[in-house]
Design a protein around this motif. Sequence first.
Motif, short mmCIF file in Angstrom:
data_model
loop_
_atom_site.label_atom_id
_atom_site.label_comp_id
_atom_site.label_asym_id
_atom_site.label_seq_id
_atom_site.Cartn_x
_atom_site.Cartn_y
_atom_site.Cartn_z
N VAL A 159 0.83 -1.21 0.00
CA VAL A 159 0.00 0.00 0.00
C VAL A 159 0.86 1.26 0.00
O VAL A 159 1.84 1.35 0.74
CB VAL A 159 -0.92 0.05 1.25
CG1 VAL A 159 -1.90 1.22 1.14
CG2 VAL A 159 -1.67 -1.25 1.42
N TYR A 193 0.33 5.37 0.61
CA TYR A 193 -0.51 6.49 1.00
C TYR A 193 0.00 7.75 0.30
O TYR A 193 1.20 8.05 0.35
CB TYR A 193 -0.45 6.71 2.51
CG TYR A 193 -1.22 5.71 3.32
CD1 TYR A 193 -2.44 6.05 3.90
CD2 TYR A 193 -0.75 4.41 3.52
CE1 TYR A 193 -3.17 5.14 4.65
CE2 TYR A 193 -1.46 3.49 4.27
CZ TYR A 193 -2.67 3.85 4.82
OH TYR A 193 -3.38 2.94 5.56
N HIS A 209 -5.94 8.81 9.82
CA HIS A 209 -5.07 8.27 8.77
C HIS A 209 -4.36 6.98 9.18
O HIS A 209 -4.31 6.02 8.41
CB HIS A 209 -4.02 9.32 8.38
CG HIS A 209 -4.59 10.49 7.66
ND1 HIS A 209 -4.21 11.79 7.92
CD2 HIS A 209 -5.53 10.57 6.67
CE1 HIS A 209 -4.88 12.62 7.13
NE2 HIS A 209 -5.69 11.90 6.38
N THR A 210 -3.78 6.99 10.37
CA THR A 210 -2.90 5.88 10.75
C THR A 210 -3.64 4.69 11.35
O THR A 210 -3.10 3.59 11.37
CB THR A 210 -1.83 6.35 11.75
OG1 THR A 210 -2.46 6.80 12.95
CG2 THR A 210 -0.99 7.47 11.16
N ARG A 262 -6.26 2.97 7.68
CA ARG A 262 -5.43 1.76 7.57
C ARG A 262 -6.25 0.51 7.84
O ARG A 262 -6.21 -0.46 7.06
CB ARG A 262 -4.25 1.84 8.54
CG ARG A 262 -3.39 0.57 8.55
CD ARG A 262 -2.23 0.69 9.51
NE ARG A 262 -2.65 0.89 10.88
CZ ARG A 262 -3.06 -0.08 11.70
NH1 ARG A 262 -3.14 -1.34 11.27
NH2 ARG A 262 -3.41 0.19 12.94
N GLN A 263 -6.98 0.49 8.93
CA GLN A 263 -7.75 -0.71 9.27
C GLN A 263 -8.88 -0.96 8.28
O GLN A 263 -9.15 -2.13 7.92
CB GLN A 263 -8.31 -0.56 10.69
CG GLN A 263 -7.23 -0.62 11.76
CD GLN A 263 -7.75 -0.26 13.14
OE1 GLN A 263 -8.93 0.02 13.33
NE2 GLN A 263 -6.85 -0.27 14.12
N GLU A 323 -7.28 -2.51 5.25
CA GLU A 323 -6.82 -3.87 5.52
C GLU A 323 -7.99 -4.85 5.64
O GLU A 323 -7.90 -5.99 5.16
CB GLU A 323 -6.00 -3.89 6.81
CG GLU A 323 -4.65 -3.20 6.68
CD GLU A 323 -3.92 -3.05 8.00
OE1 GLU A 323 -2.77 -2.58 7.99
OE2 GLU A 323 -4.50 -3.40 9.06
N ALA A 380 -5.52 -4.64 1.83
CA ALA A 380 -4.27 -3.92 2.06
C ALA A 380 -3.39 -4.73 3.02
O ALA A 380 -3.86 -5.24 4.03
CB ALA A 380 -4.54 -2.54 2.64
N ARG A 426 3.84 -0.84 3.76
CA ARG A 426 3.28 0.47 3.44
C ARG A 426 4.37 1.49 3.19
O ARG A 426 5.44 1.44 3.81
CB ARG A 426 2.39 0.97 4.58
CG ARG A 426 1.39 -0.03 5.12
CD ARG A 426 0.65 0.52 6.33
NE ARG A 426 0.06 -0.54 7.11
CZ ARG A 426 0.66 -1.16 8.12
NH1 ARG A 426 1.89 -0.79 8.48
NH2 ARG A 426 0.06 -2.13 8.76
N TYR A 433 4.32 11.16 10.55
CA TYR A 433 3.69 9.87 10.85
C TYR A 433 4.72 8.76 10.92
O TYR A 433 4.65 7.88 11.78
CB TYR A 433 2.66 9.53 9.77
CG TYR A 433 1.38 10.34 9.80
CD1 TYR A 433 1.09 11.21 10.84
CD2 TYR A 433 0.44 10.21 8.78
CE1 TYR A 433 -0.10 11.94 10.85
CE2 TYR A 433 -0.74 10.93 8.78
CZ TYR A 433 -1.01 11.80 9.82
OH TYR A 433 -2.19 12.51 9.82
N LEU A 457 5.46 1.77 10.80
CA LEU A 457 4.21 1.90 10.03
C LEU A 457 4.50 1.94 8.54
O LEU A 457 3.81 1.31 7.75
CB LEU A 457 3.46 3.16 10.46
CG LEU A 457 2.14 3.44 9.73
CD1 LEU A 457 1.12 2.35 10.01
CD2 LEU A 457 1.59 4.82 10.12
#
Length: 350
Positions: free
Chosen positions: A104, A106, A163-164, A168-169, A172, A177, A181, A196, A203
């Motif tokens: 992934v 971002y 965002h994080t 993300r969740q 996923e 995903a 990343r 981040y 991450l």
Amino acid sequence: MTPSVRRRPLQVQWRRSLAAGSVAVVLVAGIGAVSAGAAQAAPARTLSAAPVAADTGARITAETKVGANAVDITIASPSLGKSVKARILLPKNWTRGAQATWPVLYAFHGGQDDYTSWARNTDIEAWALKYNVIVVMPEGDDGSYTDWYNYGKGGTPKWETFHTAEVRQLLERNYGAGALRAAIGNSSGGAGAISYAARHPGLFKYAASLSGILSMRSIGMPAMLMFTNASNGQDPFAIWGIPWADDANWAAHDPYSLAPKLRGTGIFFSSGTTGRPGPGDPDVAPWDIGLLSEIAIGANTREFKKRMDALNIPHTAHIYGDGRHNWPAWIREAGFIWPTLMQSIGARKV
């Protein structure tokens, strides 16, 4: 910031006191350029199967197909206290419900822009289709890529959590995903990508900043950032707090201060320095804000590089000369670092 940026009225009582710093006003940074609007999208539809929610309760309420391999999703976010959108670019071999996962990327946008910015201004969809990668471009509003301090009270908006954790969740749990990343961002989105990466070690395998402010507490930078956010109609003291009085919170979000935590993450950052137009830039006056702002960001970028060098943290920096704070420069820089981003997350060419 460029002439095409949407200007918003100031809505805070103390805006004139901030405006007194006229140099800071001129050198304001962290604003992404805005170009022509995106193509008309199909009406949003409610998903037939209930998507899996994030831990916070954030959920996808609608999905709209906007291209052969692109969808816009609407996210009801408790962290933001409202619904916002994100655009997802899916690989050619993606299928819903597959057991496989995909790396992934971002892509974070700059200020006074939105989740369509990268798609409107670059060929990111074509770039992405050459690899087996999911690209997500989430809404960032003018949120400064942080959970707002709100005078020590916390609460919404929590853009960092959105965002994080939430995005993300949701990616996923609903789009396959994977755990590999990377992140790229222009202007304030670039600062967000590096911040981040430092605040959440592991991450991202790689983080890239294009003309982002990477030393928030340098002389003049707090005033620049506060004026920028005041011009967006916000209370800038609510974002990171009052400079000096809430310095600990500023430091906790400042890439320069957080630099030791970047060890082990691939890092790229770039900016112009001269305040002169570069290839493809519009013919503007020497006092154009897009030119002047890049001078300040260039000096800031050099300061961040010195910090990274002193810490002996591996990185790639492209501190170039001519180039405005706008998309022609960012397209060149994104094109240069794209293969490295893909390699860092194991995205294969297709």
